[in-house]
Design a protein around this motif. Structure first.
Motif, short mmCIF file in Angstrom:
data_model
loop_
_atom_site.label_atom_id
_atom_site.label_comp_id
_atom_site.label_asym_id
_atom_site.label_seq_id
_atom_site.Cartn_x
_atom_site.Cartn_y
_atom_site.Cartn_z
N TYR A 351 0.84 -1.19 0.00
CA TYR A 351 0.00 0.00 0.00
C TYR A 351 0.88 1.24 0.00
O TYR A 351 1.67 1.46 0.93
CB TYR A 351 -0.88 0.03 1.25
CG TYR A 351 -1.88 -1.10 1.35
CD1 TYR A 351 -3.22 -0.88 1.12
CD2 TYR A 351 -1.47 -2.39 1.70
CE1 TYR A 351 -4.16 -1.91 1.22
CE2 TYR A 351 -2.38 -3.43 1.80
CZ TYR A 351 -3.71 -3.18 1.56
OH TYR A 351 -4.63 -4.21 1.68
N LEU A 352 0.71 2.07 -1.02
CA LEU A 352 1.38 3.36 -1.08
C LEU A 352 0.34 4.46 -1.00
O LEU A 352 -0.73 4.36 -1.62
CB LEU A 352 2.19 3.50 -2.38
CG LEU A 352 3.31 2.48 -2.59
CD1 LEU A 352 3.93 2.67 -3.97
CD2 LEU A 352 4.37 2.60 -1.51
N GLY A 353 0.63 5.51 -0.23
CA GLY A 353 -0.31 6.62 -0.07
C GLY A 353 0.26 7.92 -0.58
O GLY A 353 1.45 8.21 -0.39
N PHE A 445 -7.07 12.05 -1.25
CA PHE A 445 -5.77 11.38 -1.26
C PHE A 445 -5.93 10.06 -1.98
O PHE A 445 -7.05 9.66 -2.35
CB PHE A 445 -5.21 11.19 0.16
CG PHE A 445 -6.01 10.27 1.04
CD1 PHE A 445 -5.66 8.94 1.20
CD2 PHE A 445 -7.12 10.74 1.73
CE1 PHE A 445 -6.38 8.09 2.02
CE2 PHE A 445 -7.86 9.90 2.56
CZ PHE A 445 -7.49 8.57 2.70
N SER A 446 -4.83 9.37 -2.20
CA SER A 446 -4.87 8.17 -3.02
C SER A 446 -4.05 7.04 -2.40
O SER A 446 -3.04 7.28 -1.73
CB SER A 446 -4.32 8.47 -4.41
OG SER A 446 -4.29 7.30 -5.21
N TYR A 447 -4.53 5.83 -2.63
CA TYR A 447 -3.73 4.62 -2.37
C TYR A 447 -3.41 3.96 -3.70
O TYR A 447 -4.28 3.82 -4.56
CB TYR A 447 -4.52 3.61 -1.52
CG TYR A 447 -4.42 3.79 -0.03
CD1 TYR A 447 -3.84 4.93 0.54
CD2 TYR A 447 -4.92 2.82 0.83
CE1 TYR A 447 -3.76 5.07 1.90
CE2 TYR A 447 -4.85 2.96 2.20
CZ TYR A 447 -4.27 4.10 2.73
OH TYR A 447 -4.20 4.24 4.10
N PHE A 448 -2.17 3.55 -3.85
CA PHE A 448 -1.76 2.72 -4.98
C PHE A 448 -1.44 1.35 -4.41
O PHE A 448 -0.55 1.21 -3.55
CB PHE A 448 -0.54 3.31 -5.69
CG PHE A 448 -0.24 2.66 -7.01
CD1 PHE A 448 -0.77 3.16 -8.19
CD2 PHE A 448 0.57 1.53 -7.08
CE1 PHE A 448 -0.50 2.56 -9.41
CE2 PHE A 448 0.85 0.91 -8.29
CZ PHE A 448 0.30 1.43 -9.46
N ARG A 449 -2.17 0.33 -4.85
CA ARG A 449 -2.01 -1.03 -4.33
C ARG A 449 -1.34 -1.93 -5.36
O ARG A 449 -1.66 -1.87 -6.54
CB ARG A 449 -3.37 -1.61 -3.95
CG ARG A 449 -4.05 -0.96 -2.75
CD ARG A 449 -5.45 -1.53 -2.57
NE ARG A 449 -6.08 -1.16 -1.32
CZ ARG A 449 -6.84 -0.09 -1.14
NH1 ARG A 449 -7.06 0.76 -2.16
NH2 ARG A 449 -7.40 0.17 0.02
#
Length: 471
Positions: A351-353, A445-449
């Motif tokens: 998980y990247l935020g 905001f965003s999460y990149f999974r």
């Protein structure tokens, strides 16, 4: 930081001393070392002490209150003790902190003081998930196809349990959360029917699996604001036995009216301090999450992508003793486990935020952005990018009910295999299928999974760029 100003004050009884501090002027009967606080200063100091305690207790309690609020909301949807609720639609999931936009969730809450020892039967395949304690810590020991007798703290093992594996859980309440991994509706129904939860006392004639659907009803499992935050925390304090690790936080809560064995009935002073503590505590939590000031938090040098969950997969127990790292995750997410913050390739998720764009400015719903996902993303299964509302920390609210784009979708690709994801109020012509709508006046905001990340993620040789603002 402001310096401490000390000034003498001449009075009829001698020389008082005034200290100019960040909470105002404090006065003492003589000089600071030899004088007593005046009555007004005494009250100010005690109020400030308890207010600071409320702010820090807010951060400490985020996992507990998140658990308690969803448990409360589940009952509000009509779920009995241990009954599974299906969260299927976009609207259903907007009550969940940072959910996956496309995956159905099946979640139930159990209070072992109501049910007594409980039997859990898991399907042999087609399911992923497990149990979570009141701290939202993954409870290890459940495997597909297992049949478990679950015992809480202080519960004795019944006599004849030869057909069950004993599983002791650390809290009297726990959550079971699963995702069905098969896509065929008939197979999914079969898998769900094999998920059994019933009291051990009913083992001779166990009830059939029963679940209810959230069915687009308004609900929220997101930590509440104001006095309700502390009501949820008090409920946990009264029902559960918290560990020695939390002793001093429990002591800090006593002057605020939260104490095991005593009714929560705050007076006017306590209410004001609790309400203000929840307000400033949340502001601190937001700052602590969107501007993480921890070691090794950035995915790679020069980027604004954070490792959202700062848990060491090789020593997950150590994480629960950290205050700020833990609060940064649980302000915007539910549950934490080693496979959500992996150190090496395997069956896990990364998980990247992101909260800022390439220029370092906050992501804003009134602006348009492009995220270029480079070719050959390091994921054995798939990648996804999801946008979340800054207020609720849940799926971004738009008329189209679109919050994510992923490699499982039919996205337009560039010639080199990269994919441009667009976020903004209007869809770019020709890239409508790559667009996530945002709203003017609302931050996001965003999460990149990355599902089953590969080595190029861990050594950061594959570098995910920042969101870049475009005209």
């Amino acid at each position: 930081m402001a310096t401490l100003g000390i000034a003498p004050i001449r009075t009829g009884s001698g020389t008082q001393q005034k200290l100019d501090t960040r909470i105002g002027a404090l006065q003492f009967t003589h000089d600071f070392a030899n004088g007593y606080p005046t009555p007004e200063t005494l009250e100010r100091l005690f109020d400030e002490r308890d207010f600071q305690r409320a702010c820090q207790a807010y951060l400490w309690a985020l996992p507990l209150v998140g658990f308690a609020e969803w448990q409360h909301a589940s009952e509000g949807l009509g779920a009995a003790n241990g009954q599974i609720v299906a969260y299927l639609s976009y609207t259903d999931k907007r009550g969940i902190l940072t959910p996956n936009a496309t995956t159905p969730y099946y979640v139930g809450f159990v209070d072992l003081t109501r049910s007594g020892p409980l039997v859990l039967e898991l399907p042999p395949s087609g399911i992923r998930g497990g149990l979570v304690s009141i701290w939202q810590e993954a409870i290890e020991g459940c495997e597909p196809g297992g049949k478990y007798l679950i015992l809480g703290p202080g519960q004795e093992q019944p006599g004849d349990t030869r057909t069950h594996e004993i599983l002791s859980v650390p809290s009297l309440s726990f959550m079971i959360g699963v995702r069905i991994t098969v896509t065929d509706p008939g197979q999914a129904e079969t898998v769900l029917s094999q998920l059994r939860i019933y009291p051990y006392a009913a083992r001779d004639s166990p009830p059939p699996t029963s679940l209810i659907e959230a069915a687009d009803r308004p609900w929220s499992g997101i930590p509440p604001r104001g006095l309700t935050y502390w009501e949820r925390l008090d409920g946990i304090v009264q029902r559960e036995q918290l560990g020695e690790r939390d002793h001093f936080f429990l002591e800090m809560l006593k002057p605020l009216g939260i104490e095991k064995g005593k009714a929560f009935a705050p007076d006017a002073r306590q209410k004001e301090l609790l309400e203000q503590g929840a307000l400033l505590g949340e502001a601190m939590a937001k700052a602590n999450t969107c501007d993480r000031r921890f070691a090794c938090v950035k995915y790679h040098d020069g980027a604004h992508w954070d490792h959202a969950l700062n848990l060491d997969a090789d020593d997950p127990a150590e994480y629960w003793g950290r205050l700020d790292e833990r609060a940064s995750w649980f302000y915007e997410a539910y549950s934490a486990a080693a496979d959500m913050s992996p150190n090496r390739p395997g069956p896990s998720s990364a998980y990247l935020g992101a909260y800022r764009d390439k220029a370092g400015d906050w992501l804003d719903g009134g602006n348009s952005y492009r995220l270029r996902v480079p070719p050959n993303p390091p994921a054995n299964l798939f990648w996804s990018v999801t946008l979340y509302d800054l207020d609720t920390r849940s799926l971004i609210l738009n008329q189209q009910q679109i919050a994510d784009r992923s490699s499982r979708m039919d996205l337009r690709k560039n010639g080199d295999g990269s994919v441009d994801v667009y976020c903004g109020p209007k869809a770019p012509k020709g890239f409508e299928q790559n667009w996530i709508p945002t709203a003017l006046g609302k931050g996001w905001f965003s999460y990149f999974r990355l599902y089953e990340p590969t080595e190029a993620y861990f050594d950061a040789s594959w570098k995910l760029p920042d969101f870049e603002r475009i005209d």
